[in-house]
Design an enzyme around this catalytic site. Sequence first.
Site, PDB file in Angstrom:
ATOM      1  CG  ASP A  42      -2.082  -0.801   1.191  1.00  0.00           C
ATOM      2  OD1 ASP A  42      -2.438  -1.294   0.034  1.00  0.00           O
ATOM      3  OD2 ASP A  42      -2.766  -1.051   2.137  1.00  0.00           O
ATOM      4  CE  LYS A  64      -7.124   0.753  -0.275  1.00  0.00           C
ATOM      5  NZ  LYS A  64      -8.100   0.148   0.745  1.00  0.00           N
ATOM      6  CG  MET A 179      -7.851   7.654   7.428  1.00  0.00           C
ATOM      7  SD  MET A 179      -8.797   6.158   6.937  1.00  0.00           S
ATOM      8  CE  MET A 179      -9.467   5.588   8.560  1.00  0.00           C
TER       9      MET A 179
HETATM   10  N1  SAH Z   1      -3.590   0.486   9.201  1.00  0.00           N
HETATM   11  C1  SAH Z   1      -2.948   1.737   9.344  1.00  0.00           C
HETATM   12  C2  SAH Z   1      -4.012   2.954   9.216  1.00  0.00           C
HETATM   13  C3  SAH Z   1      -4.627   2.938   8.077  1.00  0.00           C
HETATM   14  S1  SAH Z   1      -5.565   4.492   7.521  1.00  0.00           S
HETATM   15  C4  SAH Z   1      -2.235   1.844  10.802  1.00  0.00           C
HETATM   16  O1  SAH Z   1      -2.632   0.786  11.606  1.00  0.00           O
HETATM   17  O2  SAH Z   1      -1.725   2.666  11.178  1.00  0.00           O
HETATM   18  C5  SAH Z   1      -4.578   5.714   7.332  1.00  0.00           C
HETATM   19  C6  SAH Z   1      -4.630   6.814   8.262  1.00  0.00           C
HETATM   20  O3  SAH Z   1      -3.444   6.195   9.068  1.00  0.00           O
HETATM   21  C7  SAH Z   1      -3.836   8.097   7.522  1.00  0.00           C
HETATM   22  O4  SAH Z   1      -4.691   8.849   7.029  1.00  0.00           O
HETATM   23  C8  SAH Z   1      -3.524   8.480   8.920  1.00  0.00           C
HETATM   24  O5  SAH Z   1      -4.334   9.130   9.615  1.00  0.00           O
HETATM   25  C9  SAH Z   1      -2.774   7.287   9.616  1.00  0.00           C
HETATM   26  N2  SAH Z   1      -1.506   7.286   9.361  1.00  0.00           N
HETATM   27  C10 SAH Z   1      -0.563   6.100   9.103  1.00  0.00           C
HETATM   28  N3  SAH Z   1       0.521   6.138   8.859  1.00  0.00           N
HETATM   29  C11 SAH Z   1       1.024   7.397   9.454  1.00  0.00           C
HETATM   30  C12 SAH Z   1       1.783   8.219   9.563  1.00  0.00           C
HETATM   31  N4  SAH Z   1       3.337   7.794   9.323  1.00  0.00           N
HETATM   32  N5  SAH Z   1       2.043   9.361  10.307  1.00  0.00           N
HETATM   33  C13 SAH Z   1       0.530  10.072  10.293  1.00  0.00           C
HETATM   34  N6  SAH Z   1      -0.691   9.198  10.032  1.00  0.00           N
HETATM   35  C14 SAH Z   1      -0.408   8.012   9.733  1.00  0.00           C
END
Ligand code: SAH
Length: 517
Positions: A42, A64, A179
């Site tokens: 991803d 995405k 998000m």
């Molecule tokens: N499965 C992922 C989340 C996916 S949804 C997890 O467990 O972290 C995607 C959202 O995750 C983004 O819109 C943001 O809000 C957050 N996100 C993921 N990686 C990030 C990062 N390095 N810094 C800030 N927000 C992050």
Amino acid sequence: MYGKETMNQKIVYLVGAGPGDPGLITVKGLSCIKKADVIVYDYLVSKSLLKNARVDAEIIYVGKQGSRHTMEQEDINKLIADKAKENKIVTRLKGGDPYVFGRGGEEGIYLKEQDVPFEVVPGITAAIATPAYAGIPVTHRSCTSTFGLITGHEDPTKNQSDIDWEKISTGIGTLTFYMGIKNLPNIVEQLTRHGRPKDTPAAVIRWGTTTSQKTVVGTLSNIVEKAKDIKPPAITIVGEVVKLRDQLNWFETKPLFGKTIIVTRSRDQASEFSDRLVELGANVIEFPTIRITKPDTFMPLDNEINRLESTDWVIFTSVNGVESFFQRMFSLDRDVRDLKGVKICAIGPATTEKVREFHVRVDCQPPKYVAESVVEALKKVDDLKGKHILMPRTDIARSYLPEELQKLGADVADVIAYKTIVADNRDGTVLENLKNGEVDIVTFTSSSTVRNFVKIIGKDNFDGFKEKVQFASIGPITTETAEEMNIKVSIKAEDYTIPGLVKAIVDDVKKRKEGGI
Ligand code: SAH
């Protein structure tokens, strides 16, 4: 019992790649990357993790980015199932944790329906890791005993919210929103309307745990205004714990945090340097300008290897020289015993280290790591008159050293052990980064990195960025080459080694910070 079914290796691993810093993947997750036949990854997965994939692995991007979908979820489900059905090991890599707002559950259910075995490897989720890297513990005894993970993506026009704002606004101490950037005004409005005080601390962290991390801090009354320029991906964290950042901010305070540095060494040699810079917090762009290849002919080197018993000295002036010399010696079915009685000189600590890797001791290493100093050092330990000296070097080495040694009466064999050529680097984004002022420092670790950088970037393009970046050089010869090409070097290593260059960069950044530049 051991029927066909159990022989099959068809499996899908739903793996959490962690939040961004590639070091935050689990040991199990990494082993799934290493053994995969197919990797499906991803947008939020750190690309550098893919370096661990097998060379023959098929790597598929299905990222995405916000609402821009490369592939629909149903198609991703089908893709991973179909690939596994070809009897393959499929590693489905997702940012953070696969089951935290990662749609991992949907993929699991589809695989189950399709009778494809799967396993889940949890990952460190963004709501835990990004605050940690911003200096915010998600729980803390004196602040809160509850912590919630909430999607901030919920359609604000939805009539009935799945989020019970009334309960979470005051019922949970630390709230984290995934998000939620576009929706931030709505989130703040809901929280305050349902009783969360306006002066509750809040922070927004973008690209957390990576060297591009950016954090803004405020309260519910001003966070929307303060975070107005922050784009996804970002985590919003609300709660008293945010205040602890003042004491616990360890990552963004690293000496090179916020600095973008270009490394121009060859791909094989870049990592030692890049790793040190990254450890110090820098964002590193590897832009290889040189490539090491075999010489057109090995004949002169082979002749020398065949007469080692009548050779007095071998002088190594680079790590590549050492590597090429020994590899060639071994491929001629010789070994280190052929070096008995031959004295070895190495120009600096990295070269010495490389010689030692082949279990050979170095007899002479000059105090300063330049050719001029080699002559002085050798004169002290040996009378070079009539001595046979072998120098396995690159095709573009300076003639200074062999000439000086000849003046002392030595019989010098300056042979080509490897060639240094311009890397075929067409990464046009680097020029854009330079022009946009997104690069702070360009590093040069040899004269050829300077010449080739100019060749690849194009001399005419220099005017577009040369005032915006600083140039750093490993030693006086490299600096001279840069200056001959009208490149002003403002960071110069005092010790002509990679650690010396790193130190010079750190010192310069510190000096500028203190001076308010
Ligand atoms: N499965 C992922 C989340 C996916 S949804 C997890 O467990 O972290 C995607 C959202 O995750 C983004 O819109 C943001 O809000 C957050 N996100 C993921 N990686 C990030 C990062 N390095 N810094 C800030 N927000 C992050």
